[in-house]
Enzyme design. Sequence first.
Site, short mmCIF file in Angstrom:
data_model
loop_
_atom_site.label_atom_id
_atom_site.label_comp_id
_atom_site.label_asym_id
_atom_site.label_seq_id
_atom_site.Cartn_x
_atom_site.Cartn_y
_atom_site.Cartn_z
CD GLU A 1 -2.35 -1.15 2.88
OE1 GLU A 1 -3.02 -2.13 3.18
OE2 GLU A 1 -2.15 -0.18 3.64
CB CYS B 1 2.65 7.25 3.65
SG CYS B 1 2.98 5.92 4.82
CB CYS C 1 6.07 -5.74 8.74
SG CYS C 1 7.30 -5.03 9.88
CB CYS D 1 4.02 -3.90 16.16
SG CYS D 1 5.72 -3.38 15.87
CB CYS E 1 0.86 -3.09 13.39
SG CYS E 1 1.32 -3.02 11.66
CB CYS F 1 0.77 0.59 7.73
SG CYS F 1 1.37 -0.27 9.17
S1 SF4 Z 1 3.97 -1.17 13.26
FE1 SF4 Z 1 3.53 -2.81 11.77
S2 SF4 Z 1 4.62 -2.26 9.88
FE2 SF4 Z 1 5.47 -1.01 11.57
S3 SF4 Z 1 7.23 -2.21 12.31
FE3 SF4 Z 1 5.49 -2.82 13.60
S4 SF4 Z 1 4.61 -4.63 12.56
FE4 SF4 Z 1 5.97 -3.60 11.09
#
Ligand code: SF4
Length: 383
Positions: free
Chosen positions: A113, A126, A133, A137, A140, A364
């Site tokens: 994206e 962005c 990823c 986290c 997210c 995101c």
């Molecule tokens: S917030 Fe999401 S995209 Fe950003 S580093 Fe953590 S897991 Fe990865």
Amino acid sequence: MTSLPLIPIAPDAPAARRAAMPPRHLADLDLAGRQALVTELGEPAFRAKQISTHYFGRLVRDPAGMTDLPAATRDRLAGALLPTLLTPVRELACDDGATRKALWRLHDGSLVESVLMGYPDRVTVCISSQAGCGMACPFCATGQAGLTRNLSTAEIVDQAVYLAGVAASGAVAGSPPRLSHVVFMGMGEPLANYSRVIAAIRRLVAPAPDGLGLSQRHITVSTVGLVPAMRRLASEDLSVTLALSLHAPDDELRDELVPVNQRWKVAEVLDAAWDYAAQTGRRVSIEYAMIKDVNDQPWRADLLGRLLAGKLTHVNLIPLNPTPGSRWDASPKPVEREFVRRLRAAGVSTTVRDTRGREIDGACGQLAAAEDNDTDAPQEATA
Ligand code: SF4
């Protein structure tokens, strides 16, 4: 707090490198590299400059639009230098057209994206640096799906060039037509794809026709705190802004919210951030997602204030944009205001980030997650 397993973190991790990378594109190479390739293909070196002027200077990505090139030359160079990297799956607009979000399918089917945000004085994109990823986290959407692969330099740059073309077409009402700012805050941890992200930054800041000609100071690279890569970034001759996603001032909570903290603790990450500020003279941006009853307590604001007081920094509080079905929620406004008040009272410059694109899955990974879950979704751009 929850005890989580240590996760392997290495810049350009081998697992990501093994995944299928896209064909080479002119944005993978600097101008000298393009000239060498064009010469190898039996064309005069000036064709490299010509095709680069179309791509970076005029934002023409489709070889069919490069009409000053003889047809045979165009076909030969297009095949070698301009493969299609991004196929639009959806383009959605909100905030009265000032925010436009694009979902792309890459050559291997991965989804990524990008977001274009228009303001009265600037246009920002962005962009994503990885498909998925690996930082995990828990709040997210991208982190839930894991890492598919690193993006190539050109896949990163092409997001900015495409959206610069959208801005240039006047599609973002009330904003200047020229793209001015790029933030690496889309999908992925930019510093885990270090060499390609650095090459992409060099393309973005090189003057046309070598690159897009953006100011280094208008580029922001975010990180969850990969300390060796932060230190390496400080030694590049780049003065980009570093944004550190801190999200908690204490190791106990940060170990859970940002699992890489199990490897590099708050004190070590902040040390690297202050060294970056000292080396570059750039203020480090501290990103802090405000999560209800998790990290928004007054004592945490005071602790954060003590850690940051007197440093070359600015805090961006981000009202959490909860992912569907998530147990995390945004902090109530009075709690957020008290957090800001305490940080400012400690002498720390603090703002609350404008939350763009809420109605189009603005956080995101949300659009990609929605697409994966929506088998009836149209496969063509809809905006
Ligand atoms: S917030 Fe999401 S995209 Fe950003 S580093 Fe953590 S897991 Fe990865």
